[in-house]
Design a protein around this motif. Structure first.
Motif, mmCIF file in Angstrom:
data_model
loop_
_atom_site.group_PDB
_atom_site.id
_atom_site.type_symbol
_atom_site.label_atom_id
_atom_site.label_comp_id
_atom_site.label_asym_id
_atom_site.label_seq_id
_atom_site.Cartn_x
_atom_site.Cartn_y
_atom_site.Cartn_z
ATOM 1 N N GLN A 98 -4.390 3.359 3.310
ATOM 2 C CA GLN A 98 -5.032 2.655 2.192
ATOM 3 C C GLN A 98 -6.350 2.008 2.620
ATOM 4 O O GLN A 98 -7.326 2.043 1.875
ATOM 5 C CB GLN A 98 -4.073 1.595 1.653
ATOM 6 C CG GLN A 98 -4.605 0.777 0.510
ATOM 7 C CD GLN A 98 -4.529 1.533 -0.789
ATOM 8 O OE1 GLN A 98 -3.480 2.049 -1.142
ATOM 9 N NE2 GLN A 98 -5.627 1.609 -1.490
ATOM 10 N N CYS A 99 -6.373 1.432 3.818
ATOM 11 C CA CYS A 99 -7.589 0.759 4.291
ATOM 12 C C CYS A 99 -8.730 1.748 4.412
ATOM 13 O O CYS A 99 -9.870 1.444 4.058
ATOM 14 C CB CYS A 99 -7.337 0.100 5.633
ATOM 15 S SG CYS A 99 -5.936 -0.964 5.629
ATOM 16 N N GLY A 137 -20.769 -3.675 -2.316
ATOM 17 C CA GLY A 137 -20.691 -2.376 -1.664
ATOM 18 C C GLY A 137 -20.231 -2.467 -0.225
ATOM 19 O O GLY A 137 -19.332 -3.232 0.117
ATOM 20 N N LEU A 163 -13.770 3.963 2.338
ATOM 21 C CA LEU A 163 -14.541 5.064 1.736
ATOM 22 C C LEU A 163 -15.086 4.638 0.380
ATOM 23 O O LEU A 163 -16.242 4.913 0.041
ATOM 24 C CB LEU A 163 -13.636 6.281 1.586
ATOM 25 C CG LEU A 163 -14.308 7.547 1.068
ATOM 26 C CD1 LEU A 163 -15.288 8.060 2.091
ATOM 27 C CD2 LEU A 163 -13.283 8.593 0.743
ATOM 28 N N LYS A 164 -14.260 3.930 -0.369
ATOM 29 C CA LYS A 164 -14.682 3.499 -1.705
ATOM 30 C C LYS A 164 -15.881 2.557 -1.618
ATOM 31 O O LYS A 164 -16.885 2.738 -2.300
ATOM 32 C CB LYS A 164 -13.516 2.801 -2.402
ATOM 33 C CG LYS A 164 -13.851 2.358 -3.789
ATOM 34 C CD LYS A 164 -12.990 1.183 -4.163
ATOM 35 C CE LYS A 164 -13.555 0.497 -5.365
ATOM 36 N NZ LYS A 164 -13.128 -0.866 -5.473
ATOM 37 N N THR A 165 -15.785 1.539 -0.749
ATOM 38 C CA THR A 165 -16.918 0.613 -0.642
ATOM 39 C C THR A 165 -18.140 1.325 -0.083
ATOM 40 O O THR A 165 -19.261 0.969 -0.395
ATOM 41 C CB THR A 165 -16.569 -0.583 0.255
ATOM 42 O OG1 THR A 165 -16.024 -0.092 1.464
ATOM 43 C CG2 THR A 165 -15.608 -1.506 -0.395
ATOM 44 N N GLY A 185 -9.055 4.441 2.680
ATOM 45 C CA GLY A 185 -9.472 4.742 1.316
ATOM 46 C C GLY A 185 -10.365 3.656 0.758
ATOM 47 O O GLY A 185 -11.407 3.939 0.148
ATOM 48 N N ASP A 186 -10.003 2.401 1.015
ATOM 49 C CA ASP A 186 -10.833 1.287 0.542
ATOM 50 C C ASP A 186 -12.207 1.329 1.203
ATOM 51 O O ASP A 186 -13.226 1.086 0.552
ATOM 52 C CB ASP A 186 -10.154 -0.048 0.863
ATOM 53 C CG ASP A 186 -8.958 -0.268 -0.030
ATOM 54 O OD1 ASP A 186 -8.832 0.476 -1.011
ATOM 55 O OD2 ASP A 186 -8.175 -1.167 0.255
ATOM 56 N N THR A 209 0.837 -1.191 0.000
ATOM 57 C CA THR A 209 0.000 0.000 0.000
ATOM 58 C C THR A 209 0.874 1.245 0.000
ATOM 59 O O THR A 209 1.937 1.271 0.601
ATOM 60 C CB THR A 209 -0.887 -0.009 1.248
ATOM 61 O OG1 THR A 209 -0.041 -0.210 2.369
ATOM 62 C CG2 THR A 209 -1.871 -1.135 1.193
ATOM 63 N N LEU A 265 -19.144 4.252 -0.805
ATOM 64 C CA LEU A 265 -19.815 5.035 -1.841
ATOM 65 C C LEU A 265 -20.511 4.157 -2.864
ATOM 66 O O LEU A 265 -21.120 4.660 -3.791
ATOM 67 C CB LEU A 265 -18.805 5.936 -2.550
ATOM 68 C CG LEU A 265 -18.180 6.995 -1.652
ATOM 69 C CD1 LEU A 265 -17.110 7.744 -2.399
ATOM 70 C CD2 LEU A 265 -19.238 7.956 -1.173
ATOM 71 N N LYS A 266 -20.420 2.831 -2.727
ATOM 72 C CA LYS A 266 -21.018 1.944 -3.732
ATOM 73 C C LYS A 266 -22.530 1.856 -3.535
ATOM 74 O O LYS A 266 -23.056 2.132 -2.469
ATOM 75 C CB LYS A 266 -20.416 0.547 -3.598
ATOM 76 C CG LYS A 266 -18.957 0.507 -3.905
ATOM 77 C CD LYS A 266 -18.742 0.141 -5.329
ATOM 78 C CE LYS A 266 -17.266 0.165 -5.638
ATOM 79 N NZ LYS A 266 -17.021 -0.087 -7.026
ATOM 80 N N GLY A 294 -17.674 -4.777 2.171
ATOM 81 C CA GLY A 294 -16.582 -4.156 2.923
ATOM 82 C C GLY A 294 -16.643 -4.533 4.392
ATOM 83 O O GLY A 294 -15.640 -4.861 5.009
#
Lengths: 386, 246
Positions: free
Chosen positions: A114-115, A287, A120-122, A117-118, A105, A124-125, A291
């Motif tokens: 990084q975690c 989503g 946050l990404k999941t 960020g991951d 990472t 927003l799904k 996560g």
């Protein structure tokens, strides 16, 4: 109208007559002090607007302080658990990256963020539920899996002064709640109306139920040797005598292998088995649900490592310093990370084992070894060595 | 019967301990890659070391070019087109224009350039936002700080030499071939002399027709000639031919 310094008073929570613990408790102290600052601010504001009211006094009274202190204590414990969990994910990713001779990472200092960020990404799904899935079980199963994993992780004490509650049968309660998830994995796999998730769920249930038995026998051996199911007692006994890894090396190996299987980690990740079963029992979860499931797997990995440390590596005991020293929490977490490093190292080393081998290993190898370990403990106990 | 291969395995249960060997291998790898940096290169921030004589996009030394069209003819992907541009003195000259989007960086243009005006630059980051930007005109093709290492020199053995057993004579492609005139076909139109980029063709009178007009024939200056085949391509009667002269 009293000044703000009269409202924000950092007093010792032990002086509160409703103090729920007999001994000093770090997260409760932190939660209590947070409430004293926050609630003091609120009480002062109300007092400024309506001078001489009784709500401010009630907010800063013993009962309300105690109740909100406990709620904040739970939040503090969860936050610590969560940060430990993120660190474990970071450790795993870095170890795997170094194993593959690449940089792992890269976001944030040393790739630590990084975690987040991951996550946050999941987050927003889109929330997607399959059309033919059973909606109620689909949602409840994942809620219970995630909830029970987080609950068990929160119940792990980090030291003699950092605990949720000092249970008399701590090990049994923790493991009882830990064993809720396999049933829910079967339910989750069934509810999705998908062949991959059903096969994954059945594999998960079969594997976890068969690996719980050697783990329980190891628990029995540890409790027999320490004379208690209480985690504090077990650690104190190890601190006074010797770490249980020395007399119970067989039990330690059995516990690590079976615990790896319980946490669904490689080489025992048959329920997931992304090469054959898409994503196993999590196939239709997308989503933030997915996560949270991944996060809860790391929570379960943390619980396994923490139980291994408590039962065999002396918990928060530091050699030659004793169990009740200043850096007890750090020592405990360091041991947990060491054990987790071994799990990540295993993940980078071994490949997934076959379906028939996993039950063979559980019933034909680990169960006899666990019984042998119990026998050794009985002999040592009867012989008066412990 | 069913497990006939199973009997060949040793009955020793300790054979399962081969698993520990792989742990040792991976532990060595962790220690090794923990002590030094991993092999991955963070590309946009760090760049790979470029070897000498790297063939990136083609470059052009504007003043050395004579506009002989060899590069245009030799290009395998026909990405080179000759365009008329004004040089520093305001004179109109032919210079190559390269469509880098189609270029395959083979460097043939630089190999066959008779004056070594085409070079191979070490530039490889050529992404643009439009396709039009990928067409490099002669001025964009210039590369600052070009040196002799960017020129590409090739040498060839003559087949006739190899047949004779001489295999250590290497010649530049420029020196090998020269145009040869078929005197009967020539009509003396002087197009070859006008086309020649180096002025190696000179038209001389060899006699007069019955009507008193001069009969002209080209004479080739072999020292100046670069074997670019312009005269052969332009000749309306196919009177010229490129032949190996050495």
């Amino acid at each position: 109208m009293a000044p703000i310094s009269d409202w924000i008073v950092l007093s010792n929570p032990m002086n509160n007559p409703l103090y729920p613990f007999g001994v000093s408790n770090m997260p409760y102290n932190a939660g209590y002090k947070i409430w004293q600052i926050l609630g003091g601010l609120i009480a002062w504001l109300i007092d400024v607007i309506v001078p001489g009211n009784r709500v401010s006094l009630w907010l800063m009274g013993d009962a309300v302080s105690n109740a909100l202190g406990m709620i904040l204590m739970v939040i503090v414990i969860f936050a610590v658990c969560f940060i430990v969990n993120l660190t474990m994910i970071w450790v795993e990713r870095k170890v795997l990256g170094r194993l593959m001779d690449r940089r792992a990472t890269m976001i944030g200092p040393l790739g630590y963020l990084q975690c987040l960020g991951d996550g946050l990404k999941t987050f927003l799904k889109e929330h997607i539920v399959p059309d033919k899935a059973d909606h109620m079980t689909y949602m409840w199963a994942v809620s219970i899996i995630v909830g029970s994993s987080v609950l068990v992780a929160g119940m792990i004490p980090l030291s003699y002064r950092f605990f949720l509650h000092d249970y008399g049968a701590g090990l049994l309660i923790i493991f009882g709640l830990f064993a809720v998830a396999p049933l829910m994995i079967l339910v989750a796999g069934w509810s999705q109306n998908n062949k991959y998730s059903l096969i994954g769920g059945m594999r998960g249930a079969a594997q976890m139920i068969s690996y719980e038995i050697p783990i329980l026998l190891v628990f029995a051996a540890v409790a027999l040797m320490a004379g208690s199911f209480n985690i504090n007692e077990i650690v104190r006994y190890q601190s006074e005598n010797t770490w249980f890894i020395i007399p119970q090396i067989i039990g330690f190996v059995v516990f690590i292998v079976a615990g790896t299987a319980e946490a669904e980690r490689i080489p025992f990740d048959l329920p997931e088995a992304e090469a054959e079963l898409v994503e196993g029992w999590q196939t239709e979860y997308g989503g933030m649900k997915w996560g949270l499931i991944m996060l809860s797997e790391y929570f379960r990995g943390y619980v396994v490592c923490a139980l291994g440390v408590i039962m065999f590596l002396g918990g928060w005991d530091i050699p030659f310093l004793g169990a009740e020293t200043w850096g007890a929490e750090l020592a405990f977490l360091l041991k947990v990370f060491l054990l987790f490093f071994i799990m990540a190292w295993t993940r980078g080393t071994l490949c997934r084992i076959r379906t028939d081998q996993i039950l063979n290993l559980g019933w034909k190898v680990l169960l006899p070894l666990a019984i042998l370990n119990l026998f050794v403990v009985v002999v040592l106990k009867v012989g008066g060595l412990f | 019967m069913k497990w006939k291969y199973l009997d060949q395995y040793p009955k020793n249960n300790a054979r399962h301990l081969w698993v520990l060997k792989s742990y040792w291998v991976t532990l060595k790898q962790i220690v090794k890659s923990g002590l030094r940096r991993p092999v991955t290169i963070m590309y946009p921030y760090e760049k790979e070391w470029i070897p000498d004589y790297y063939r990136g996009r083609p470059g052009l030394v504007f003043d050395k070019c004579i506009g002989c069209r060899v590069c245009e003819r030799i290009c395998p992907t026909t990405c080179i087109e000759m365009v008329t541009v004004e040089d520093a003195e305001g004179k109109e000259v032919l210079r190559p224009q390269v469509n880098v989007g189609r270029c395959m960086m083979c460097g043939y243009c630089a190999e066959y350039c008779p004056t070594k005006a085409m070079i191979t630059t070490p530039e490889y980051e050529l992404a643009t936002f439009t396709r039009e930007e990928l067409i490099f005109d002669p001025f964009q093709l210039a590369y600052e700080g070009h040196n002799e290492e960017m020129e590409v020199h090739i040498a060839e053995n003559l087949i006739s030499d190899l047949e004779k057993g001489i295999d250590d004579r290497f010649l530049s492609t420029v020196d090998v071939d020269r145009p040869i005139l078929d005197d009967d076909a020539c009509i003396g139109c002087s197009r070859c002399a006008r086309e020649c980029p180096v002025g190696a063709v000179e038209m001389i009178e060899v006699g007069k027709t019955e009507k008193g007009r001069a009969i002209k024939r080209p004479i080739f200056d072999n020292d100046k000639c670069i074997a670019c085949e312009r005269c052969i391509i332009i000749c309306p009667k196919d009177a010229l031919e490129l032949k190996e002269v050495l």
